[in-house]
Write a protein that holds these residues in place. Structure first.
Motif: not given
Length: 271
Positions: A93-117
């Motif tokens: 039930g998290i509407e908005r979050a600060v996504l913190v990607g470590g190493s390659s985890g930042g790739v999926q985090a930035r995909i979400v940031a770009g597609r679902r701002p």
């Protein structure tokens, strides 16, 4: 030292069940969601989670195929992990979050940031590559992973983990990281790496308009400053924090400083 509780997220809809760690208490701002990288688990963030004050509310899921998460036959492309991440936000039930990607985890985090701002209040990239296939050691790693068999050789996993840090990391913690990486079967090592190398990572940097913090250790054996500059050039509202003398996993080597940077970054976000 913060208390860390471990739960399980049953995502449903054919998606895997993911264990996740949680610390802190809900506050007025968006929570942090920590996204681990290749052959890792939520344990990679344990030093950071322990260092967080109670006012910082954070979650750290283990992604499909890794650690104690479900290990489906497929779905190991960056966009698959990104879709799981959105499902994880929905589950809690998290509407908005600060996504913190470590190493390659930042790739999926930035995909979400770009597609679902609409779901992302801010983005933090900790030693995340702009590009990966161009790195000098990539071919050797890919060849080594291609020949892995179950059970994955412990010495290989230990050498992989040790090669990411240049500063002091507690031996017991490093052993736990290796133990966690061995929970991923050889096929997950192969398919996850294949997904990272065959995805157009430059394209995953486009369209990110949320505030972004890029954190990099200047002795990173994998990523150069010029690689990180590609991220800064691609994301309009981005800033750069350099950890002098740190390697690839700054959150292992200086978790307290990373927590301070996260706190300052989160406090500065617009409501």
């Amino acid at each position: 030292m913060a208390t860390v509780a471990v739960h399980r997220a049953v995502l449903g809809g054919g998606r895997p069940t993911l264990p996740y760690a949680e610390t802190g208490r809900p506050g007025s701002g968006p929570p942090l969601v920590l996204v681990h990288g290749y052959a890792d688990s939520w344990w990679t963030f344990e030093p950071m989670l322990r260092a967080m004050p109670a006012a910082m509310h954070a979650y750290a899921p283990t992604q499909r195929g890794h650690g104690d998460a479900d290990k489906p036959a497929g779905g190991y492309l960056p966009e698959d992990f990104a879709d799981d991440l959105v499902a994880f936000l929905d589950h809690l039930g998290i509407e908005r979050a600060v996504l913190v990607g470590g190493s390659s985890g930042g790739v999926q985090a930035r995909i979400v940031a770009g597609r679902r701002p609409d779901r992302v209040a801010g983005l933090v990239l900790l030693g995340t590559p702009a590009l990966l296939a161009d790195k000098p050691g990539t071919a050797a790693v890919r060849e080594a992973v291609r020949t892995l068999e179950d059970p994955v050789d412990r010495e290989f996993a230990a050498a992989f983990a040790r090669g990411l840090a240049v500063g002091r990391v507690a031996p017991g913690f490093l052993e736990t990281v290796v133990d966690e990486s061995l929970k991923a079967p050889a096929r997950v090592w192969r398919e996850t790496l294949r997904g990272l190398l065959e995805t157009d990572l430059a394209a995953t940097l486009t369209g990110i308009l949320v505030p972004t913090l890029v954190v990099w250790g200047d002795r990173d054996p994998v990523l150069t400053r010029s690689d990180q500059q590609l991220i800064l050039d691609a994301i309009p509202d981005s800033r750069f924090a350099v950890h002098e003398g740190a390697g690839h996993v700054v959150y292992w080597e200086d978790p307290e400083r990373v927590v301070r940077e996260l706190a300052a970054f989160s406090a500065a976000l617009r409501p």
